[in-house]
Motif scaffolding. Structure first.
Motif, PDB file in Angstrom:
ATOM      1  N   MET A  34       0.824  -1.198   0.000  1.00 34.14           N
ATOM      2  CA  MET A  34       0.000   0.000   0.000  1.00 34.14           C
ATOM      3  C   MET A  34       0.863   1.254   0.000  1.00 34.14           C
ATOM      4  O   MET A  34       1.999   1.242   0.493  1.00 34.14           O
ATOM      5  CB  MET A  34      -0.900   0.012   1.238  1.00 34.14           C
ATOM      6  N   TYR A  36       0.377   5.303   1.176  1.00 35.94           N
ATOM      7  CA  TYR A  36      -0.433   6.307   1.844  1.00 35.94           C
ATOM      8  C   TYR A  36       0.189   7.682   1.646  1.00 35.94           C
ATOM      9  O   TYR A  36       1.405   7.831   1.560  1.00 35.94           O
ATOM     10  CB  TYR A  36      -0.500   6.028   3.359  1.00 35.94           C
ATOM     11  N   TYR A  95      -2.732 -10.190   7.153  1.00 40.77           N
ATOM     12  CA  TYR A  95      -3.376 -10.089   8.447  1.00 40.77           C
ATOM     13  C   TYR A  95      -3.643  -8.626   8.766  1.00 40.77           C
ATOM     14  O   TYR A  95      -3.345  -7.753   7.988  1.00 40.77           O
ATOM     15  CB  TYR A  95      -2.490 -10.717   9.529  1.00 40.77           C
TER      16      TYR A  95
ATOM     17  N   TYR B  48      -5.507  -4.221  17.634  1.00 46.88           N
ATOM     18  CA  TYR B  48      -6.647  -4.377  16.728  1.00 46.88           C
ATOM     19  C   TYR B  48      -7.820  -4.888  17.557  1.00 46.88           C
ATOM     20  O   TYR B  48      -7.693  -5.884  18.273  1.00 46.88           O
ATOM     21  CB  TYR B  48      -6.274  -5.332  15.605  1.00 46.88           C
ATOM     22  N   GLN B  98     -13.062  -7.567   8.723  1.00 49.83           N
ATOM     23  CA  GLN B  98     -11.726  -7.999   9.100  1.00 49.83           C
ATOM     24  C   GLN B  98     -10.842  -8.036   7.860  1.00 49.83           C
ATOM     25  O   GLN B  98     -11.265  -8.373   6.779  1.00 49.83           O
ATOM     26  CB  GLN B  98     -11.779  -9.395   9.709  1.00 49.83           C
ATOM     27  N   GLY B  99      -9.594  -7.673   8.054  1.00 48.70           N
ATOM     28  CA  GLY B  99      -8.689  -7.743   6.923  1.00 48.70           C
ATOM     29  C   GLY B  99      -7.632  -6.680   6.986  1.00 48.70           C
ATOM     30  O   GLY B  99      -7.462  -6.006   7.985  1.00 48.70           O
ATOM     31  N   VAL B 100      -6.932  -6.507   5.921  1.00 47.81           N
ATOM     32  CA  VAL B 100      -5.853  -5.526   5.899  1.00 47.81           C
ATOM     33  C   VAL B 100      -6.457  -4.128   5.798  1.00 47.81           C
ATOM     34  O   VAL B 100      -7.661  -3.951   5.636  1.00 47.81           O
ATOM     35  CB  VAL B 100      -4.892  -5.775   4.731  1.00 47.81           C
ATOM     36  N   LEU B 101      -5.569  -3.155   5.856  1.00 49.24           N
ATOM     37  CA  LEU B 101      -6.022  -1.771   5.937  1.00 49.24           C
ATOM     38  C   LEU B 101      -6.504  -1.217   4.602  1.00 49.24           C
ATOM     39  O   LEU B 101      -6.729  -0.017   4.490  1.00 49.24           O
ATOM     40  CB  LEU B 101      -4.909  -0.891   6.491  1.00 49.24           C
TER      41      LEU B 101
END
Lengths: 110, 115
Positions: A34, A36, A95, B48, B98-101
């Motif tokens: 990612m 940002y 995760y 989290y 639920q999961g990644v950002l």
């Protein structure tokens, strides 16, 4: 050695230039990559994300992932003064825990 | 639809006091993540949470720090007996699942200064 390495800059470019931002990583388990953007005193804003290897394009922004080299890039074409910000790369193995780079500060000079 | 709301935006505490940081997720989001950002460093994962559950607190210091996300109300990050090293920007993010950002949005952060 940090899990994610990112040159802090600062990087100064003239308006209209092509900007190249990069990160390297050491964890082979990373699958999500990612980028940002964070303006001063603001929260990070997701620009783009890529799953596994390959390229992704969105307007003036292109993200590239090379898993064989453990290297990711963000390219900004026709850079604008409004692109001046800190750019953070981030990675995850799938995760909820995401590992961020330290950020590269970019300044686009009008 | 309001974004992720964090308050206060700025918090000053003397050494030894308690700091309470609040995060109201976006409407419909039931997953909250807390991150800490030290000067010249990237964001570091802390914890989290889902509603009423801590899912992963592996990034949170074992002592003085705690987090909760009750059934009603905002998520709270609590720092007891603050020390100068706790001075940082604390960001929360929320996501609908639920999961990644990749589905998450960040708040504007709370800047904690310990004097």
């Amino acid at each position: 050695q940090k899990e994610v390495e990112q040159d802090p800059g600062p990087l100064s470019v003239p308006e209209g230039a092509i900007v190249s931002l990069n990160c390297t990583y050491s964890n082979s388990a990373f699958q999500y990559f990612m980028w940002y953007r964070q303006y001063s005193r603001k929260g990070p804003e997701l620009l783009m994300y890529t799953y596994s290897s390959g390229n992704k394009e969105d307007g003036r922004f292109t993200a590239q992932v090379d898993k064989s080299s453990k290297y990711i890039s963000l390219f900004i074409r026709d850079s604008q003064p409004s692109d001046s910000a800190t750019y953070l790369c981030a990675m995850s193995a799938g995760y909820q825990k995401v590992t961020f780079g330290t950020g590269t500060k970019l300044q686009v000079i009008p | 639809n309001a974004g992720v709301m964090q308050n206060p935006r700025h918090l000053v505490r003397r050494r030894g006091q308690e700091a309470r940081l609040r995060c109201s997720p976006m409407k419909g989001h039931s997953h909250v993540y807390w991150y800490r950002q030290l000067p010249e460093e990237g964001l570091k994962f802390m914890v989290y949470l889902q509603k009423e559950n801590i899912i992963d607190e592996s990034g949170m210091p074992k002592e003085r720090f705690s987090a909760e996300f009750p059934k009603e109300g905002p998520s709270i990050l609590r720092i007891q007996q603050v020390v100068r090293g706790d001075s940082a920007a604390y960001f929360c993010a929320s996501s609908p699942s639920q999961g990644v950002l990749t589905e998450a949005f960040f708040g504007q952060g709370t800047r904690l200064t310990v004097v």
